[in-house]
Write a protein that holds these residues in place. Structure first.
Motif, short mmCIF file in Angstrom:
data_model
loop_
_atom_site.label_atom_id
_atom_site.label_comp_id
_atom_site.label_asym_id
_atom_site.label_seq_id
_atom_site.Cartn_x
_atom_site.Cartn_y
_atom_site.Cartn_z
N GLU A 1 -35.48 30.18 -37.78
CA GLU A 1 -34.13 29.73 -37.50
C GLU A 1 -33.14 30.72 -38.13
OE1 GLU A 1 -33.39 25.86 -39.11
OE2 GLU A 1 -32.28 25.28 -37.32
N ASP B 1 -37.57 29.65 -32.94
CA ASP B 1 -36.69 28.57 -33.37
C ASP B 1 -35.26 28.89 -32.91
OD1 ASP B 1 -35.70 26.33 -34.56
OD2 ASP B 1 -36.60 26.71 -36.53
N GLU B 2 -34.81 28.17 -31.94
CA GLU B 2 -33.49 28.38 -31.34
C GLU B 2 -33.22 29.84 -31.01
OE1 GLU B 2 -30.42 26.26 -33.39
OE2 GLU B 2 -31.79 24.67 -33.96
N THR C 1 -37.63 22.48 -36.87
CA THR C 1 -37.87 23.65 -37.70
C THR C 1 -39.03 23.42 -38.66
OG1 THR C 1 -35.54 24.25 -37.57
CG2 THR C 1 -36.78 25.20 -39.38
MG LIG Z 1 -33.90 23.69 -36.98
#
Ligand SMILES: [Mg+2]
Ligand SMILES: Nc1ncnc2c1ncn2[C@@H]1O[C@H](COP(=O)(O)OP(=O)(O)OP(=O)(O)O)[C@@H](O)[C@H]1O
Lengths: 317, 241
Positions: free
Chosen positions: A81, A157-158, A41
């Motif tokens: 995130e 991010d994810e 991140t």
């Molecule tokens: Mg992260």
């Protein structure tokens, strides 16, 4: 496209990223993989201009991210995130705000908004307050936001956390499709995700890159090790154990299981020359064993991941 | 760029009006000001329409109402993580700050105009001085702008709305009443003048008496600019942490 050189970030005394360097080429989909706290991140926050690096540089399109922040922000679509959203707005208002911020106008604006609504499946919740959305829909709204201006670079991010299995497949598919013309970086803990959509992987651990390359490249670099599941029918299991040790194609016996008096189930790690497999076959024949099953196992990304990040952790300590 | 600033302003106002806060603050403000007017009115002989006392109260009212408007502007963004979105969209820091400023300012003007209906209609019955009320009005707007800048700046330092509210109110309280120290204790002239020069109240006083002094205007404009500038710097500074 993206050149990261000796990038580092300290949060006070916490060294989150410790001098990483990598390149991402045009049209690539690169996965950042690593355990919690590895620095994925943080790297993304620096790429998108949310944070300045403590040291090192990031060049995007040959421009420094710190010096040309706005030019670069305009090229990037970013899903932070946990997909932060304005909970006081409804989805439509939110998308409109982002469209304004991205300077979309007229026909194009309408088209793009409609496009993200369709692609991210937001139609049913369009006029719902974002605070009332389920996690998956929030994630989709975040994705829609990131893609609305058809950016050259996507940083996600994810992206698939919180989605249901069908949605995960849809979104992966979307990323893959979008990724054909875009330069994409995604971070994830999900190993299949990397294998499913990424051209290349960077494995991070404790702020450092511990391996990078395609999945196969990393596998090779790591070890020439190959695993073999072998089930044998033998005259007498008692004598085999010693034979195994003597066989010069076998590095190590990982599993040794006598299923009954004549049947042996083995998991072997082979010596790292390319005829090892053949050698095993010849060996069993020469000893008069019968092969009931012989399944070579490719080292999975999962094994690599665990190996690298665990070992890395041990070394650091 | 103006378009960017307006984008932020629009978003801020939508957020304000989609949540109950805007309405609550507004309602409380209106009720409070009406009660105050009612109280003042009792002491004013009929027929003389002087809103001076009514306006003298405004600084103290703003100590609570401005922080109520500005407390969430940055603190909430930080808490929810939307700050990350905002700062990675192609905005410049000053556009973000000005956008938020304009939104709060707009809210204040609306709120204040609404509160003005009653006294003005009362005054219309009596002898009504337009010049004075315009000066008072300009004064309140400038004063309010400066308070908003302070509130926004304080909000940018925290991720907690309540803390942001308390510290904004405290800061405003100090800046507003610092000139009152002069009245309470005997101070050397230099220090006294210095405190006066700093104080919001001192510069507001002339306006509430119906006088427009360019120095007072400059003061409020500069103070607003200063805190907005600091606010922008806070945003940049954070990137280094
Ligand atoms: Mg992260
Ligand atoms: N704002 C912050 N202040 C202090 N330390 C931080 C901050 N953000 C992250 N860290 C620390 O930096 C390190 C890297 O965090 P980062 O969020 O980049 O990891 P990550 O790889 O994204 O992890 P995850 O998989 O859990 O999302 C962690 O040790 C974390 O505790």
């Amino acid at each position: 496209m993206i050149e990261v050189k000796n990038l580092g970030k300290n949060y006070g005394s916490c060294k989150a990223v410790k001098g990483v360097g990598f390149n991402v080429h045009n049209g690539e989909i690169v996965g950042l993989l690593g355990p919690n706290g590895a620095g994925k991140t943080t790297i993304m926050k620096i790429l998108t201009g949310y944070l300045y690096p403590t040291f090192g540089t990031v060049m995007i399109d040959s421009k420094d991210v710190v010096d040309h922040a706005n030019t670069i922000k305009a090229m990037i679509g970013y899903l932070p995130e946990n997909s932060p959203l304005y909970t006081d707005l409804n989805v439509y208002e939110y998308l409109n705000f982002v469209a304004d911020a991205r300077h979309l106008v007229n026909e194009q604006r309408k088209e793009r908004i409609q496009w993200v609504i369709d692609e991210c499946g937001l139609k049913s919740v369009l006029y719902k307050n974002i605070s009332e959305l389920s996690k998956g829909f929030k994630q989709r709204a975040g994705l829609a936001q990131a893609m609305i201006h058809d950016p050259k670079i996507l940083i996600l991010d994810e992206p698939t956390t919180g989605l249901d299995p069908n949605q995960i497949l849809d979104i992966r598919d979307l990323i893959k499709r979008m990724g054909k013309e875009k330069t994409t970086i995604i971070s994830t803990h999900i190993l299949q995700e990397v294998e499913a959509i990424c051209n290349r992987v960077l494995i991070l651990n404790e702020g450092e890159i511990v391996a990078q390359g395609t999945t196969e490249e990393i596998g090779k670099e790591l070890k020439g090790e190959e695993l073999l599941h072998l089930t044998l029918k033998v005259e007498d299991t008692g004598s085999v154990k010693q034979e195994l040790v003597n066989c010069n194609n076998i590095e190590k016996v990982l599993v040794y299981e006598e299923q009954d008096k004549h049947r042996l189930k083995l998991k072997l790690s082979l010596k790292s020359h390319k005829d090892a497999l053949e050698g095993i076959f010849d060996w069993t024949v020469s000893k008069g064993y019968k092969i009931l099953a012989m399944v070579p196992e490719k080292i999975s990304l999962e094994d690599i991941f665990i190996k690298l990040t665990r070992e890395g952790g041990d070394n650091a300590r | 760029m103006l378009a960017n600033i307006l984008t932020i302003t629009k978003k801020e106002l939508k957020s304000y009006y989609n949540s109950p806060i805007a309405y609550i603050v507004k309602a409380v403000f209106l009720v409070f000001m009406s009660l105050w007017l009612f109280t003042v009115n009792q002491f004013i002989p009929r027929g003389i329409a002087d809103l001076r006392i009514y306006f003298m109260m405004i600084p103290y009212v703003f100590i609570f109402f401005i922080p109520a408007i500005t407390m969430r502007s940055w603190a909430e963004e930080r808490k929810m993580g939307t700050e990350e979105l905002l700062l990675t969209l192609p905005f410049k820091e000053y556009e973000l700050v000005l956008g938020k400023f304009m939104a709060a300012f707009f809210l204040l003007v609306i709120m204040f105009c609404a509160s003005l209906v009653l006294p003005v209609s009362l005054s219309a019955l009596g002898d009504f001085e337009w010049g004075q009320i315009i000066a008072q009005y300009i004064g309140v707007i400038l004063f309010g702008g400066a308070c908003i800048s302070v509130g926004l700046f304080v909000s940018s330092l925290s991720r907690n709305q309540i803390i942001s509210f308390i510290f904004s109110a405290l800061t405003l309280f100090l800046i507003i009443i610092i000139s009152e120290v002069n009245r309470m204790i005997e101070l050397p002239l230099v220090i006294g003048n210095f405190l006066n020069a700093l104080s919001f109240n001192y510069h507001f006083e002339a306006f509430s008496r119906g006088l427009i002094d360019t120095r007072d205007i400059m003061y409020f404009v500069l103070v607003s600019g200063f805190f907005l500038y600091l606010n922008g710097k806070v945003l940049v500074f954070r990137k280094w942490l």
